[in-house]
Design an enzyme around this catalytic site. Structure first.
Site, PDB file in Angstrom:
ATOM      1  N   HIS A  24     -89.946  85.669  12.926  1.00 49.91           N
ATOM      2  CA  HIS A  24     -90.701  84.983  11.870  1.00 49.91           C
ATOM      3  C   HIS A  24     -89.715  84.459  10.849  1.00 49.91           C
ATOM      4  CE1 HIS A  24     -93.904  84.042   9.038  1.00 49.91           C
ATOM      5  NE2 HIS A  24     -93.100  84.507   8.107  1.00 49.91           N
ATOM      6  N   ASP A  67    -106.024  89.251   5.490  1.00 55.44           N
ATOM      7  CA  ASP A  67    -104.935  88.464   4.903  1.00 55.44           C
ATOM      8  C   ASP A  67    -105.398  87.057   4.556  1.00 55.44           C
ATOM      9  OD1 ASP A  67    -102.087  87.881   4.246  1.00 55.44           O
ATOM     10  OD2 ASP A  67    -102.386  86.432   5.854  1.00 55.44           O
ATOM     11  N   ARG A  91    -105.025  84.879  -3.632  1.00 53.42           N
ATOM     12  CA  ARG A  91    -103.719  84.862  -4.307  1.00 53.42           C
ATOM     13  C   ARG A  91    -103.336  83.439  -4.693  1.00 53.42           C
ATOM     14  NH1 ARG A  91     -99.957  87.241  -0.089  1.00 53.42           N
ATOM     15  NH2 ARG A  91     -98.352  86.815  -1.647  1.00 53.42           N
ATOM     16  N   SER A 145     -98.472  90.430   3.773  1.00 55.77           N
ATOM     17  CA  SER A 145     -99.139  89.275   4.372  1.00 55.77           C
ATOM     18  C   SER A 145     -98.450  88.891   5.675  1.00 55.77           C
ATOM     19  CB  SER A 145     -99.119  88.112   3.377  1.00 55.77           C
ATOM     20  OG  SER A 145     -99.623  86.938   3.963  1.00 55.77           O
ATOM     21  N   LYS A 201     -99.841  90.218   9.967  1.00 52.99           N
ATOM     22  CA  LYS A 201    -100.132  89.303  11.076  1.00 52.99           C
ATOM     23  C   LYS A 201     -99.185  89.542  12.250  1.00 52.99           C
ATOM     24  CE  LYS A 201     -99.937  86.054   8.062  1.00 52.99           C
ATOM     25  NZ  LYS A 201     -99.899  84.833   7.251  1.00 52.99           N
TER      26      LYS A 201
END
Lengths: 425, 425
Positions: A85, A164, A171, A186, A190
């Protein structure tokens, strides 16, 4: 504090306390059931921005987010799973190259992505510039592609950490995005929910990144590594530079084209170097001993790319959509390029249409910025540095605005800046 | 920051910035028009709890709250106006005595009140135990009573600082009540809107008060004085002790009865002393030279009480509702009473029915606690210290629970504790 009183929960965090695990579980259940109001969650989020969360508390918070949906079980696909990621950068097409490369070497890479937002592009948006390619796959197809090809790049199912999605939307409108524990939970909720056994985090630092400061980037990386380990995912991180765009292209189709160059053993040196560095960490995490550079040079990575694109309806031989050249930004003086600001280039590409301002907006396949000269290049005054491409000339002025002051020229060759700043985990 | 972007406003406060006056104006307009969401205001309120507000910023915030409704114009009633506000204490019946006393001496006291909530009683609730008396008056009646009698005690009109009503409801569910600037602006917006020229604040400190700590109480008082001055209201404050109940009665009818004693020149010394101290400050603020103690002793204050009560439908000669004695708490040892905890007594009275848990709940006129022995009294083991009165025996156990450990007995006479701790402004 009673687990049944949202005001007491907010007050405990406001006063710097640690929320007990069972309170966090109750809170998420009640929030998703509509028994904790948006304004209460908003106040709690701001208190978390203020007070932070302890590691074990954040692990429980992240666990509650994961348990708001399904956690995929990828055991039994016959390969070690490992994903990566990136926290997002300008010209960051690394996933497009990395997924087929690592898949070609025997791992399975479940790259379930969200859409891009703001000035950093999204992997799905880039791939969607390939004629026929589709991002949405049923979970059965995700699993089949991983077992048969060793990879998949697709849209994350709505079943993964749905809490999320709700929290992020809240947010976004309450100025509570900028919090390391909230960012970490967050991302990790995932990634953990997608079922990968191991994970590499590319945490970008610099003007074009979400984290502009090394210390904060390191804290974010450490926080995410701890969350991965707390939930049984072997996790490592690289802190990488994002002061200048990665490679020469920022946009959608233009980044796919550049990725194909790298997959063919060519392409910009910085992109290739980062792909190889990330692949090495992923292979280590997956327990695979292989040479990623060789797989770029000998065609294995490119062959896997063709399989992966084809499986999701894409035609790897179809010409990519191409825009017109809309404007050229030239060197304001002769000398060396000392600076090419990543954020400015990202915002310019975004304004040309490559990115979206709001979730659900469409993006242009052809819009983008091509960096003809990057830091270290020697240029004559008036020589092209940036080419703006796309289909919509009405957007050029706003894009050029973003680029004001983005290019630095000096008399001396700037010292080389390391791409990988630090390796963690 | 754009005045039109609530996220930027929240982020500015989150990061410790000062909100410009025009941003605050815009924010309140947009919030009241439904263009700023409750969750956005909740996040902003928590950021204010965290970061606080500068004096000029808070004055603008309070000004916007005042301007959300009407500010009464009491000029032309022919008397100097001066009001008082107490932050709330147990057995605090001071307003019942103070308003007729100061009115009798030539000032006009526009005491527009809210209802009590929690363990501290409300002035309106106490007066409503008088048969026939009504709290709701049209503004024309408020003005007429002030001009003709020099005083009025009634419910604050919904037109006074309506933004405070919405903000308070939001703060109540988001754990954002405990903030000195937010408390100060809530109190002062309503008091400034009622149109008084001068104001005395009785800021209570101690176990039975909202502020349990002297430093915080002093900051609250100073903040409110500055807000009053910023909006043209001469403001002073007394910090007064609230570790033990004021007087001997905590409840509704029982406090009216005690007030009548003080208005008749008798009654508990602490209540009389505080009434006189507060009246002296109010008369000074109003520019009136008079002796309040004399007006208690010679019947002028009591005569004014009869006028004020009668004007609002009350029968000053009707017997007050009386409850039964439901339980007695006795001295656990022989010696001097060293401590009688105000909060415990307040909670016990509340649980007996004298107070409400939620806005809109009804209260019992007869329920209350009578303090037979207060700190400094010498008692034998087993002698009564507290008498619990009311109509509902099912509430006694919960009330007695609250009183566990509330009474301290020691071998030596405790040193006298000053009632007025500090005078400000």
């Amino acid at each position: 504090m009673s687990a049944l009183d949202p005001v007491a929960v907010i007050a405990a965090k406001r006063d710097g306390g640690r929320l007990p695990d069972e309170t966090i579980r109750w809170l998420f259940d009640a929030y998703l059931a509509g028994q904790v109001a948006e304004e209460q969650m908003a106040a709690l989020l701001m208190a978390i921005v203020w007070r932070g969360m302890e590691p074990a508390e954040l692990a429980a918070w992240t666990g509650a987010m994961i348990d708001s949906g399904v956690r995929l079980d990828l055991s039994g696909i016959g390969r070690p799973t490992v994903d990566k990621h990136s926290t997002g950068g300008v010209g960051d097409k690394i996933s497009l190259i990395l997924v087929p490369l690592v898949a070609a070497l025997g791992a399975a890479v479940p790259q379930l992505s969200g859409r891009g937002l703001g000035h950093t592009g999204g992997t799905l948006d880039k791939l969607e510039s390939i004629p026929g390619w589709r991002a949405d796959l049923p979970l059965s197809e995700v699993r089949a592609s991983l077992a048969e090809l060793g990879g998949v790049i697709c849209a994350a199912s709505a079943d993964l950490a749905p809490a999320d999605r709700r929290l992020y939307a809240l947010r976004d409108v309450t100025a509570t995005v900028e919090s390391i524990p909230l960012i970490a939970s967050s991302i990790m909720s995932k990634k953990i929910a997608e079922g990968t056994e191991a994970l590499l985090l590319d945490v970008k630092v610099g003007s074009g990144a979400f984290m502009t400061e090394l210390g904060a980037a390191r804290r974010l990386a450490e926080t995410m590594i701890a969350l991965g380990e707390a939930h049984g995912v072997r996790t490592a991180a690289l802190l990488t530079a994002m002061d200048t765009p990665l490679g020469e292209a920022a946009g959608n189709a233009v980044e796919v084209a550049e990725s194909l160059e790298v997959l063919s053993g060519r392409g910009p040196a910085d992109v290739r170097a980062l792909v190889v560095a990330e692949a090495e960490v992923m292979l280590r995490l997956a327990g695979i001993d292989a040479d990623p550079a060789a797989a770029l040079d000998d065609g294995r990575a490119l062959a896997k790319w063709r399989e992966l694109i084809g499986r999701q309806g894409g035609d790897p031989d179809a010409p990519l959509p191409a825009g017109r050249e809309l404007a050229v930004v030239t060197a304001p003086a002769s000398g060396y390029v000392t600076r090419l600001d990543a954020r400015a280039v990202g915002v310019a590409a975004w304004r040309l249409g490559a990115g979206r301002a709001r979730p659900g907006d469409s993006v242009s396949a052809t819009a983008g910025v091509l960096c003809v000269a990057k830091p270290g290049a020697e240029v004559e005054k008036g020589a092209p540095v940036l080419r703006l491409v796309g289909d919509d000339p009405s957007r050029v002025d706003a894009a050029l605005d973003a680029l004001r002051g983005a290019i630095g020229i000096g008399p001396e060759l700037p010292p080389p800046a390391p791409l990988v700043i630090e390796s963690l985990g």
